[in-house]
Design an enzyme around this catalytic site. Sequence first.
Site, PDB file in Angstrom:
ATOM      1  N   ARG A   1     -54.984 -29.695 -26.930  1.00  0.00           N
ATOM      2  CA  ARG A   1     -55.461 -28.326 -27.214  1.00  0.00           C
ATOM      3  C   ARG A   1     -54.940 -27.760 -28.544  1.00  0.00           C
ATOM      4  O   ARG A   1     -54.885 -26.549 -28.731  1.00  0.00           O
ATOM      5  CB  ARG A   1     -55.087 -27.362 -26.081  1.00  0.00           C
TER       6      ARG A   1
ATOM      7  N   LYS B   1     -62.687 -25.052 -41.713  1.00  0.00           N
ATOM      8  CA  LYS B   1     -63.817 -25.680 -41.025  1.00  0.00           C
ATOM      9  C   LYS B   1     -63.501 -27.163 -40.824  1.00  0.00           C
ATOM     10  O   LYS B   1     -63.209 -27.878 -41.791  1.00  0.00           O
ATOM     11  CB  LYS B   1     -65.105 -25.555 -41.857  1.00  0.00           C
TER      12      LYS B   1
ATOM     13  N   GLU C   1     -69.507 -28.497 -56.670  1.00  0.00           N
ATOM     14  CA  GLU C   1     -69.005 -27.398 -55.819  1.00  0.00           C
ATOM     15  C   GLU C   1     -68.201 -26.402 -56.654  1.00  0.00           C
ATOM     16  O   GLU C   1     -68.248 -25.186 -56.414  1.00  0.00           O
ATOM     17  CB  GLU C   1     -68.123 -27.933 -54.683  1.00  0.00           C
TER      18      GLU C   1
ATOM     19  N   LYS D   1     -62.542 -19.815 -53.605  1.00  0.00           N
ATOM     20  CA  LYS D   1     -62.732 -20.184 -52.187  1.00  0.00           C
ATOM     21  C   LYS D   1     -61.747 -19.404 -51.306  1.00  0.00           C
ATOM     22  O   LYS D   1     -62.125 -18.888 -50.250  1.00  0.00           O
ATOM     23  CB  LYS D   1     -62.559 -21.695 -52.005  1.00  0.00           C
TER      24      LYS D   1
ATOM     25  N   GLU E   1     -67.295 -16.730 -41.170  1.00  0.00           N
ATOM     26  CA  GLU E   1     -68.654 -16.705 -41.717  1.00  0.00           C
ATOM     27  C   GLU E   1     -69.559 -15.708 -40.988  1.00  0.00           C
ATOM     28  O   GLU E   1     -70.632 -16.052 -40.500  1.00  0.00           O
ATOM     29  CB  GLU E   1     -69.269 -18.115 -41.713  1.00  0.00           C
TER      30      GLU E   1
ATOM     31  N   ARG F   1     -68.923 -15.326 -46.393  1.00  0.00           N
ATOM     32  CA  ARG F   1     -68.661 -16.767 -46.541  1.00  0.00           C
ATOM     33  C   ARG F   1     -69.951 -17.560 -46.710  1.00  0.00           C
ATOM     34  O   ARG F   1     -69.955 -18.635 -47.314  1.00  0.00           O
ATOM     35  CB  ARG F   1     -67.851 -17.293 -45.341  1.00  0.00           C
TER      36      ARG F   1
ATOM     37  N   ASN G   1     -72.709 -21.215 -49.542  1.00  0.00           N
ATOM     38  CA  ASN G   1     -73.819 -22.159 -49.359  1.00  0.00           C
ATOM     39  C   ASN G   1     -74.820 -22.130 -50.508  1.00  0.00           C
ATOM     40  O   ASN G   1     -75.894 -22.733 -50.407  1.00  0.00           O
ATOM     41  CB  ASN G   1     -74.547 -21.870 -48.047  1.00  0.00           C
TER      42      ASN G   1
ATOM     43  N   HIS H   1     -77.137 -25.029 -51.321  1.00  0.00           N
ATOM     44  CA  HIS H   1     -77.064 -26.003 -50.236  1.00  0.00           C
ATOM     45  C   HIS H   1     -78.329 -26.059 -49.378  1.00  0.00           C
ATOM     46  O   HIS H   1     -78.626 -27.098 -48.800  1.00  0.00           O
ATOM     47  CB  HIS H   1     -75.835 -25.747 -49.364  1.00  0.00           C
TER      48      HIS H   1
ATOM     49  N   HIS I   1     -79.484 -29.651 -49.041  1.00  0.00           N
ATOM     50  CA  HIS I   1     -79.514 -30.327 -47.736  1.00  0.00           C
ATOM     51  C   HIS I   1     -80.906 -30.847 -47.428  1.00  0.00           C
ATOM     52  O   HIS I   1     -81.057 -31.947 -46.883  1.00  0.00           O
ATOM     53  CB  HIS I   1     -79.071 -29.369 -46.623  1.00  0.00           C
TER      54      HIS I   1
ATOM     55  N   HIS J   1     -74.189 -35.960 -52.376  1.00  0.00           N
ATOM     56  CA  HIS J   1     -74.117 -34.544 -52.020  1.00  0.00           C
ATOM     57  C   HIS J   1     -74.040 -33.678 -53.284  1.00  0.00           C
ATOM     58  O   HIS J   1     -74.733 -32.679 -53.411  1.00  0.00           O
ATOM     59  CB  HIS J   1     -72.910 -34.288 -51.116  1.00  0.00           C
TER      60      HIS J   1
HETATM   61  P1  NAD Z   1     -64.966 -38.546 -48.944  1.00  0.00           P
HETATM   62  O1  NAD Z   1     -63.944 -37.949 -48.104  1.00  0.00           O
HETATM   63  O2  NAD Z   1     -65.931 -39.484 -48.324  1.00  0.00           O
HETATM   64  O3  NAD Z   1     -64.233 -39.300 -50.121  1.00  0.00           O
HETATM   65  C1  NAD Z   1     -65.012 -39.984 -51.056  1.00  0.00           C
HETATM   66  C2  NAD Z   1     -64.453 -41.346 -51.394  1.00  0.00           C
HETATM   67  O4  NAD Z   1     -63.350 -41.192 -52.254  1.00  0.00           O
HETATM   68  C3  NAD Z   1     -63.970 -42.158 -50.214  1.00  0.00           C
HETATM   69  O5  NAD Z   1     -64.551 -43.423 -50.288  1.00  0.00           O
HETATM   70  C4  NAD Z   1     -62.466 -42.252 -50.394  1.00  0.00           C
HETATM   71  O6  NAD Z   1     -61.973 -43.473 -49.983  1.00  0.00           O
HETATM   72  C5  NAD Z   1     -62.301 -42.069 -51.871  1.00  0.00           C
HETATM   73  N1  NAD Z   1     -61.086 -41.409 -52.298  1.00  0.00           N
HETATM   74  C6  NAD Z   1     -60.518 -40.320 -51.755  1.00  0.00           C
HETATM   75  N2  NAD Z   1     -59.489 -39.917 -52.505  1.00  0.00           N
HETATM   76  C7  NAD Z   1     -59.382 -40.793 -53.516  1.00  0.00           C
HETATM   77  C8  NAD Z   1     -58.529 -40.892 -54.632  1.00  0.00           C
HETATM   78  N3  NAD Z   1     -57.589 -39.977 -54.876  1.00  0.00           N
HETATM   79  N4  NAD Z   1     -58.690 -41.925 -55.498  1.00  0.00           N
HETATM   80  C9  NAD Z   1     -59.692 -42.832 -55.285  1.00  0.00           C
HETATM   81  N5  NAD Z   1     -60.557 -42.777 -54.261  1.00  0.00           N
HETATM   82  C10 NAD Z   1     -60.401 -41.752 -53.393  1.00  0.00           C
HETATM   83  O7  NAD Z   1     -65.849 -37.470 -49.718  1.00  0.00           O
HETATM   84  P2  NAD Z   1     -65.572 -35.957 -50.124  1.00  0.00           P
HETATM   85  O8  NAD Z   1     -66.592 -35.646 -51.137  1.00  0.00           O
HETATM   86  O9  NAD Z   1     -64.144 -35.724 -50.425  1.00  0.00           O
HETATM   87  O10 NAD Z   1     -65.894 -35.161 -48.785  1.00  0.00           O
HETATM   88  C11 NAD Z   1     -67.182 -35.090 -48.245  1.00  0.00           C
HETATM   89  C12 NAD Z   1     -67.080 -34.521 -46.849  1.00  0.00           C
HETATM   90  O11 NAD Z   1     -66.543 -33.216 -46.921  1.00  0.00           O
HETATM   91  C13 NAD Z   1     -68.386 -34.412 -46.108  1.00  0.00           C
HETATM   92  O12 NAD Z   1     -68.234 -34.958 -44.820  1.00  0.00           O
HETATM   93  C14 NAD Z   1     -68.631 -32.914 -46.015  1.00  0.00           C
HETATM   94  O13 NAD Z   1     -69.330 -32.554 -44.852  1.00  0.00           O
HETATM   95  C15 NAD Z   1     -67.224 -32.394 -46.001  1.00  0.00           C
HETATM   96  N6  NAD Z   1     -67.075 -31.006 -46.449  1.00  0.00           N
HETATM   97  C16 NAD Z   1     -66.403 -30.163 -45.637  1.00  0.00           C
HETATM   98  C17 NAD Z   1     -66.210 -28.851 -46.015  1.00  0.00           C
HETATM   99  C18 NAD Z   1     -65.402 -27.933 -45.145  1.00  0.00           C
HETATM  100  O14 NAD Z   1     -65.336 -26.733 -45.425  1.00  0.00           O
HETATM  101  N7  NAD Z   1     -64.769 -28.438 -44.117  1.00  0.00           N
HETATM  102  C19 NAD Z   1     -66.707 -28.389 -47.236  1.00  0.00           C
HETATM  103  C20 NAD Z   1     -67.406 -29.282 -48.048  1.00  0.00           C
HETATM  104  C21 NAD Z   1     -67.568 -30.607 -47.642  1.00  0.00           C
HETATM  105  N1  GLY Z   2     -68.108 -25.260 -47.827  1.00  0.00           N
HETATM  106  C1  GLY Z   2     -68.620 -24.063 -47.223  1.00  0.00           C
HETATM  107  C2  GLY Z   2     -67.565 -23.334 -46.462  1.00  0.00           C
HETATM  108  O1  GLY Z   2     -66.430 -23.713 -46.431  1.00  0.00           O
HETATM  109  O2  GLY Z   2     -67.872 -22.340 -45.874  1.00  0.00           O
END
Ligand code: NAD
Ligand code: GLY
Length: 366
Positions: free
Chosen positions: A124, A146, A188, A230, A240, A244, A248, A251, A255, A268
Amino acid sequence: MSSAKKLQKIEVTAAKPYPVFLGAPLEELGEYLHSQFKDLGHILIITNPVVAELYAERLQKGLLDYRVNFLFVPAGETEKSLERLSQLTTAALRCGSDRHTLVIALGGGVIGDLAGFFASAFMRGIPLIQVPTTLLAQVDSSIGGKVAVNHPAGKNILGAFYPPRAVWTDFTTLDSLPWGEVENGLAESIKHSLIADSGLFEFFETQAESIKQRDASIWREMVTRSVSVKVRIVSQDEREQGERALLNLGHSFGHALETKMNYRGVTHGQGVSIGLVAAAHLANAKGLMTEAEVDGIKRLLNIFGLPISISGQDPQGLLQLMKADKKNQGGRKILILPQGIGQTIISKECTDPEILDAWNQVVEGN
Ligand code: NAD
Ligand code: GLY
């Protein structure tokens, strides 16, 4: 006394406030944990093999006083799944995790979202520290709480708001990031500038060459200013309920494009980039933005190699896909539109022909 006191930090002032440390060496996280968690015995580091190979040793240096286990997750968006969550749970129990275990999410947004959701649900809820290692994770996903996994029905369908106890951002981890991944973060970060910081937009324009050359001090400023946007927004509207949603921007278009292309052939960041341009065209049609401003956005995205148009797509089909957008209300499309550079509005007033026009502006060969 923790050296964290000397580090630059920005506080998220949400229901449960937490610090975002900037320029925080991986080796010093342990010292911070000592200062914050009195009965912490066990740490789970959830990461992927690529990131672990590069950075696990540095992180571990500060954690010698703790029992530490690593849980490895292969790279890729498909790992944000219930199956992986279940496997993480089995592995966590096997290595004796309990309510006093702390999770460190070491990686990009995939690890942050997955490990964060795991931390929110295990027993939990156990404490979580985000250690973002991609540009996207540093400027965006590690902040705001998130966390989620995907479901066959859609991206991030199962999730929670689960703020970390801290975000620990070491800029040096970005040195190893491939340019394709940098682009995702830049899209972003440029989005943040359009939403709420015209000065940051100008910074991107004037410092473009240094950014491309990965000048460390310029990157530090870029990340810090983007994080500030942010943090400001999620501090005001963590759940949100309103503002917030501005995050988007671009997006809804992006998307739709990613979905249409089955997440292949467009990253993306590229989807967001084209989405920002489409939103700018729509804003121009609504009298919210001048043509010169639209051109300025296109020019900037272009400089960083981000696309401003796409070929071989059917605008009508893309419009139809926007029906599924989570923001829509009662069949009405809700869109985020830029108002000049540095301000953004939520618009319920966009008609389908207007949105179609915007798609036509970014789809080549129409
Ligand atoms: P990711 O986490 O897939 O990382 C991309 C690649 O980079 C991976 O293959 C990883 O192995 C590599 N990598 C990571 N750090 C590295 C480093 N320092 N040096 C070399 N390689 C490295 O991609 P991302 O773009 O970081 O994240 C995308 C995800 O984030 C999506 O799932 C998306 O939905 C999510 N997201 C979440 C939020 C939120 O608010 N929670 C906001 C935006 C995106
Ligand atoms: N990336 C959108 C949010 O965090 O709300």
